[in-house]
Design a protein around this motif. Structure first.
Motif, PDB file in Angstrom:
ATOM      1  N   ARG A 110      -6.941   2.054  -8.717  1.00  0.00           N
ATOM      2  CA  ARG A 110      -5.854   1.066  -8.596  1.00  0.00           C
ATOM      3  C   ARG A 110      -4.503   1.762  -8.620  1.00  0.00           C
ATOM      4  N   TYR A 111      -4.418   2.840  -9.355  1.00  0.00           N
ATOM      5  CA  TYR A 111      -3.189   3.642  -9.395  1.00  0.00           C
ATOM      6  C   TYR A 111      -3.085   4.527  -8.157  1.00  0.00           C
ATOM      7  N   ALA A 112      -4.180   5.224  -7.850  1.00  0.00           N
ATOM      8  CA  ALA A 112      -4.142   6.207  -6.768  1.00  0.00           C
ATOM      9  C   ALA A 112      -3.822   5.581  -5.421  1.00  0.00           C
ATOM     10  N   ALA A 113      -4.144   4.292  -5.263  1.00  0.00           N
ATOM     11  CA  ALA A 113      -3.830   3.613  -4.000  1.00  0.00           C
ATOM     12  C   ALA A 113      -2.327   3.389  -3.842  1.00  0.00           C
ATOM     13  N   ASN A 114      -1.588   3.590  -4.918  1.00  0.00           N
ATOM     14  CA  ASN A 114      -0.128   3.533  -4.897  1.00  0.00           C
ATOM     15  C   ASN A 114       0.428   2.165  -4.477  1.00  0.00           C
ATOM     16  N   PRO A 115       0.006   1.124  -5.161  1.00  0.00           N
ATOM     17  CA  PRO A 115       0.592  -0.185  -4.879  1.00  0.00           C
ATOM     18  C   PRO A 115       1.986  -0.285  -5.497  1.00  0.00           C
ATOM     19  N   THR A 116       2.681  -1.360  -5.217  1.00  0.00           N
ATOM     20  CA  THR A 116       4.049  -1.504  -5.735  1.00  0.00           C
ATOM     21  C   THR A 116       4.072  -1.644  -7.260  1.00  0.00           C
ATOM     22  N   GLY A 136       1.740   2.713  -0.947  1.00  0.00           N
ATOM     23  CA  GLY A 136       0.658   2.681   0.035  1.00  0.00           C
ATOM     24  C   GLY A 136       0.170   4.063   0.426  1.00  0.00           C
ATOM     25  N   THR A 137       0.968   5.082   0.147  1.00  0.00           N
ATOM     26  CA  THR A 137       0.523   6.461   0.370  1.00  0.00           C
ATOM     27  C   THR A 137      -0.230   6.911  -0.870  1.00  0.00           C
ATOM     28  N   ALA A 138      -1.486   7.294  -0.691  1.00  0.00           N
ATOM     29  CA  ALA A 138      -2.325   7.627  -1.843  1.00  0.00           C
ATOM     30  C   ALA A 138      -1.694   8.738  -2.681  1.00  0.00           C
ATOM     31  N   VAL A 139      -1.797   8.571  -3.983  1.00  0.00           N
ATOM     32  CA  VAL A 139      -1.305   9.599  -4.903  1.00  0.00           C
ATOM     33  C   VAL A 139      -2.420  10.619  -5.097  1.00  0.00           C
ATOM     34  N   THR A 140      -2.190  11.832  -4.647  1.00  0.00           N
ATOM     35  CA  THR A 140      -3.196  12.887  -4.785  1.00  0.00           C
ATOM     36  C   THR A 140      -2.561  14.099  -5.454  1.00  0.00           C
ATOM     37  N   PRO A 141      -3.377  14.922  -6.096  1.00  0.00           N
ATOM     38  CA  PRO A 141      -2.811  16.132  -6.713  1.00  0.00           C
ATOM     39  C   PRO A 141      -2.115  17.018  -5.698  1.00  0.00           C
ATOM     40  N   LEU A 179      12.688   4.323  -2.717  1.00  0.00           N
ATOM     41  CA  LEU A 179      11.461   3.919  -2.011  1.00  0.00           C
ATOM     42  C   LEU A 179      11.144   2.452  -2.256  1.00  0.00           C
ATOM     43  N   ASN A 180      11.683   1.894  -3.339  1.00  0.00           N
ATOM     44  CA  ASN A 180      11.547   0.445  -3.531  1.00  0.00           C
ATOM     45  C   ASN A 180      12.298  -0.295  -2.434  1.00  0.00           C
ATOM     46  N   THR A 181      13.469   0.240  -2.087  1.00  0.00           N
ATOM     47  CA  THR A 181      14.258  -0.363  -1.018  1.00  0.00           C
ATOM     48  C   THR A 181      13.564  -0.178   0.320  1.00  0.00           C
ATOM     49  N   LEU A 182      13.082   1.039   0.538  1.00  0.00           N
ATOM     50  CA  LEU A 182      12.416   1.350   1.804  1.00  0.00           C
ATOM     51  C   LEU A 182      11.212   0.434   2.021  1.00  0.00           C
ATOM     52  N   ALA A 183      10.518   0.115   0.943  1.00  0.00           N
ATOM     53  CA  ALA A 183       9.313  -0.705   1.057  1.00  0.00           C
ATOM     54  C   ALA A 183       9.630  -2.198   1.003  1.00  0.00           C
ATOM     55  N   GLY A 184      10.890  -2.519   0.803  1.00  0.00           N
ATOM     56  CA  GLY A 184      11.243  -3.933   0.736  1.00  0.00           C
ATOM     57  C   GLY A 184      10.910  -4.578  -0.602  1.00  0.00           C
ATOM     58  N   VAL A 185      10.605  -3.762  -1.625  1.00  0.00           N
ATOM     59  CA  VAL A 185      10.302  -4.311  -2.946  1.00  0.00           C
ATOM     60  C   VAL A 185      11.569  -4.866  -3.580  1.00  0.00           C
ATOM     61  N   VAL A 186      12.680  -4.165  -3.361  1.00  0.00           N
ATOM     62  CA  VAL A 186      13.971  -4.675  -3.805  1.00  0.00           C
ATOM     63  C   VAL A 186      14.919  -4.642  -2.609  1.00  0.00           C
ATOM     64  N   GLU A 187      15.982  -5.419  -2.691  1.00  0.00           N
ATOM     65  CA  GLU A 187      16.934  -5.449  -1.584  1.00  0.00           C
ATOM     66  C   GLU A 187      17.805  -4.210  -1.610  1.00  0.00           C
ATOM     67  N   SER A 188      18.249  -3.820  -0.442  1.00  0.00           N
ATOM     68  CA  SER A 188      19.106  -2.656  -0.338  1.00  0.00           C
ATOM     69  C   SER A 188      20.430  -2.905  -1.044  1.00  0.00           C
TER      70      SER A 188
END
Lengths: 102, 309
Positions: free
Chosen positions: B122-128, B219-224, B300-309
């Motif tokens: 759930r973490y590695a999938a990198n959700p918001t 959305g970009t997987a978190v990998t080592p 990246l929150n802005t880039l993903a539209g999670v928060v407004e610019s």
């Protein structure tokens, strides 16, 4: 500066788009916005190739126009460039950095 | 799990109160920055900590947790304070060194635990809400250790400014009963920096240093491998002399560099720009790009539209 997957040089004012959603509309929208941003930057004296990567615009000086990079140290010009990108729906605009050998 | 305890070498008189403006041994320019409200706030923090009697602190070596640990040490003494460092691939090595350095300097007892958020899909999938899963993992490791060490309360360094914006990690702390006295008592980041400076805590001017996963678009997987590439790139840029805020955001083949405004102007000079581009490519990115808008926390929150610019 070459676009993704291209071998030859791209001239000033051209735009490329890297899909982030894969839909035809998104591709067209990205290309339109990249092209519009390229034109907007040209009016500011920045002759760049613009690559749309979703909400990120990556710009690189067109061949022979490296000198325009130096002008970006002027914060007023830089702000104008950033604002032009925002106006076209890009949240970020980044300048591609090439090595000493170009 | 690693247990590394650093016992204090400083005498504890058990009665250190928060400073008042006249007793602060600091330049007048620093004292002038203090408002009476800030002084009173630290006094309330000292009182609050004494009411808890013993505390474990999630300790990253950042501005906030370093300040909180130092005040707690003064208020409670080393037998009643435990700084717990959660270590994983998302925690920059340079930050770990800073944390250990602060603990060593002030004699803060430290304990390290390994966390394993990367193996949580759930973490590695990198959700918001990635931070929720990371903090859930962290606190699930810290709380048992704190209890085993006899600590009454577990704290984090969240400040009042942190309560705004996109902070899904807060929910994990709330669910597990972690308290945030700096936020609860209204400390702003700026106040914490000023008070840290007075206490000669070296982190007072340190830029914010969130985990390395914050450089990956949602959305970009978190990998080592991705985290290591980012850490290499940022370390290489620091080695070139870049100070202040710095992030290398991972856009696949492109490493996008964010610098503080003053640094940005310096590094836009063509020869220097080429040098930082080379550094990022050597770290493993095919391409490097310098963000013309400069550093923005949570960009990246802005880039993903999670928060407004």
């Amino acid at each position: 500066m070459n676009g993704p997957g291209e071998d030859g040089p791209i001239g000033a004012g051209k735009a490329v788009v890297v899909p982030d959603s894969g839909t035809r509309d998104a591709l067209a929208d990205g290309a339109d916005r990249a092209g519009a941003l390229s034109s907007a930057l040209a009016t500011l004296g920045m002759h760049c190739i613009v690559e749309a990567r979703g909400s990120l615009a990556v710009v690189s000086p067109a061949d022979g126009r490296q000198a325009s990079v130096a002008s970006l140290t002027d914060h007023a010009l830089r702000d104008a460039v950033v604002n032009a990108a925002h106006d076209l729906g890009f949240t970020n605009i980044a300048l591609e950095l090439r090595g000493e050998d170009g | 799990m690693r247990y590394v305890t650093v016992m204090t070498s400083l005498p504890f008189d058990g009665g250190t109160d928060a400073p008042d403006a006249d007793s602060i041994h600091a330049p007048a320019s620093v004292r002038d920055e203090l408002h009476s409200g800030t002084i009173a706030r630290e006094a309330r923090l000292v009182g609050w900590l004494r009411e808890q009697r013993s505390v474990a602190i999630g300790f990253s070596g950042g501005v906030d947790s370093s300040y909180l640990a130092c005040v707690a040490l003064d208020a409670l003494g080393p037998e009643h304070v435990l700084a717990v460092i959660g270590r994983s691939a998302t925690y920059p090595a340079v930050q770990w060194k800073r944390a250990r350095s602060v603990a060593d300097r002030f004699g803060i007892p430290v304990l390290e635990v390994d966390t394993d958020e990367l193996h949580d899909p759930r973490y590695a999938a990198n959700p918001t809400n990635r931070c929720y899963f990371c903090k859930s993992e962290l606190w699930s490791r810290v709380l048992p250790v704190a209890r085993a060490q006899g600590m009454n309360v577990v704290l984090d360094g969240t400040n009042a400014d942190d309560l705004h914006g996109h902070r899904p990690g807060r929910r994990a702390a709330d669910e597990q009963g972690v308290r945030s006295p700096l936020a609860e008592l209204g400390f702003s980041k700026e106040e914490i920096r000023v008070l840290s400076r007075i206490r000669d805590i070296p982190t007072w001017s340190q830029p914010a240093s969130p985990c390395l996963a914050s450089r990956l678009p949602y959305g970009t997987a978190v990998t080592p491998e991705r985290l290591e590439r980012i850490e290499r790139a940022e370390s290489a840029l620091r080695a070139l002399g870049i100070a202040g805020d710095l992030r290398v955001r991972d856009h696949g083949e492109v490493g996008r560099i964010e610098l503080g405004r003053a640094e940005l102007e310096q590094w836009l000079v063509p020869a220097r720009a080429a040098a930082i581009g080379d550094a990022v490519r050597r770290a493993g990115f095919d391409r490097a790009a310098l963000d013309l808008g400069g550093f923005r926390s949570g960009s990246l929150n802005t880039l993903a539209g999670v928060v407004e610019s």
